[in-house]
Write a protein that holds these residues in place. Sequence first.
Motif, PDB file in Angstrom:
ATOM      1  N   SER A 135       0.835  -1.202   0.000  1.00 11.46           N
ATOM      2  CA  SER A 135       0.000   0.000   0.000  1.00 11.46           C
ATOM      3  C   SER A 135       0.869   1.251   0.000  1.00 11.46           C
ATOM      4  O   SER A 135       2.019   1.213   0.443  1.00 11.46           O
ATOM      5  CB  SER A 135      -0.913   0.017   1.228  1.00 11.46           C
ATOM      6  N   ALA A 136       0.294   2.314  -0.525  1.00  6.05           N
ATOM      7  CA  ALA A 136       0.975   3.609  -0.507  1.00  6.05           C
ATOM      8  C   ALA A 136      -0.086   4.708  -0.557  1.00  6.05           C
ATOM      9  O   ALA A 136      -1.063   4.606  -1.301  1.00  6.05           O
ATOM     10  CB  ALA A 136       1.918   3.747  -1.699  1.00  6.05           C
ATOM     11  N   GLU A 137       0.127   5.712   0.247  1.00  2.00           N
ATOM     12  CA  GLU A 137      -0.784   6.848   0.268  1.00  2.00           C
ATOM     13  C   GLU A 137      -0.355   7.870  -0.778  1.00  2.00           C
ATOM     14  O   GLU A 137       0.839   8.132  -0.950  1.00  2.00           O
ATOM     15  CB  GLU A 137      -0.784   7.486   1.655  1.00  2.00           C
ATOM     16  N   LEU A 138      -1.336   8.413  -1.483  1.00  2.00           N
ATOM     17  CA  LEU A 138      -1.075   9.446  -2.482  1.00  2.00           C
ATOM     18  C   LEU A 138      -0.560  10.691  -1.767  1.00  2.00           C
ATOM     19  O   LEU A 138      -1.220  11.229  -0.886  1.00  2.00           O
ATOM     20  CB  LEU A 138      -2.353   9.770  -3.257  1.00  2.00           C
ATOM     21  N   LEU A 139       0.648  11.096  -2.130  1.00  2.00           N
ATOM     22  CA  LEU A 139       1.254  12.274  -1.531  1.00  2.00           C
ATOM     23  C   LEU A 139       0.902  13.508  -2.353  1.00  2.00           C
ATOM     24  O   LEU A 139       0.715  13.419  -3.562  1.00  2.00           O
ATOM     25  CB  LEU A 139       2.773  12.110  -1.466  1.00  2.00           C
ATOM     26  N   GLU A 140       0.841  14.640  -1.693  1.00  2.00           N
ATOM     27  CA  GLU A 140       0.577  15.888  -2.411  1.00  2.00           C
ATOM     28  C   GLU A 140       1.676  16.084  -3.454  1.00  2.00           C
ATOM     29  O   GLU A 140       2.847  15.817  -3.197  1.00  2.00           O
ATOM     30  CB  GLU A 140       0.568  17.054  -1.411  1.00  2.00           C
ATOM     31  N   GLN A 141       1.319  16.496  -4.622  1.00  2.00           N
ATOM     32  CA  GLN A 141       2.249  16.734  -5.732  1.00  2.00           C
ATOM     33  C   GLN A 141       2.825  15.456  -6.330  1.00  2.00           C
ATOM     34  O   GLN A 141       3.801  15.496  -7.060  1.00  2.00           O
ATOM     35  CB  GLN A 141       3.404  17.672  -5.311  1.00  2.00           C
ATOM     36  N   GLU A 142       2.245  14.293  -5.986  1.00  2.00           N
ATOM     37  CA  GLU A 142       2.731  13.029  -6.536  1.00  2.00           C
ATOM     38  C   GLU A 142       1.728  12.526  -7.571  1.00  2.00           C
ATOM     39  O   GLU A 142       0.521  12.689  -7.407  1.00  2.00           O
ATOM     40  CB  GLU A 142       2.878  11.985  -5.421  1.00  2.00           C
ATOM     41  N   SER A 143       2.232  11.899  -8.599  1.00  2.00           N
ATOM     42  CA  SER A 143       1.337  11.342  -9.613  1.00  2.00           C
ATOM     43  C   SER A 143       0.761  10.021  -9.112  1.00  2.00           C
ATOM     44  O   SER A 143       1.355   9.347  -8.273  1.00  2.00           O
ATOM     45  CB  SER A 143       2.085  11.108 -10.926  1.00  2.00           C
TER      46      SER A 143
END
Length: 168
Positions: A135-143
């Motif tokens: 799992s990975a959380e969508l980071l701000e400014q990340e595609s």
Amino acid sequence: QSLIYYYYASAEVRSRMDMMTGAFNRTMLISTIEHDLKSLKRGQKVMFIMMDVDYFKQINDTYGHLAGDRCLRETAGCLKKAYSRYGNCYRIGGDEFCVPLREPEKEELCKEKFFWVMEKRRKVVSILPFVSYGSAELLEQESIRDTKARADQKMYEDKKEHKERKGR
């Protein structure tokens, strides 16, 4: 006219569903992501859960493709039971599934429920395999692509650990 509408509506549904598992397909995932990105509010969090069925080729080779298909259907069913309240289940490849989780803080709860439901189903379907998880959380400014790649990387690390444990 109603029959024509029904035909086109059901064709539209079929084009967005994986008919074997009842999960949404890769096309629907891409469409959903594009729509959600437009409507995401600043600061809203999203997490990508990636899962891959362990030793799937061996299941097909040992028990046949019908057994492999059943394993995929069972896995999708367990995913839906565990995650449906917080995200949809997508089959995005042969034995690979994705769940974009709308409430990342629910990840552990859903993950535990998923593995519990899988264990319960294994008592009925003894060949039901284990699943690698990342799992990975969508980071701000990340595609989205980068987030999915991070989740994939964690999933493959989990798969490697499973293989190392089995090899011992």
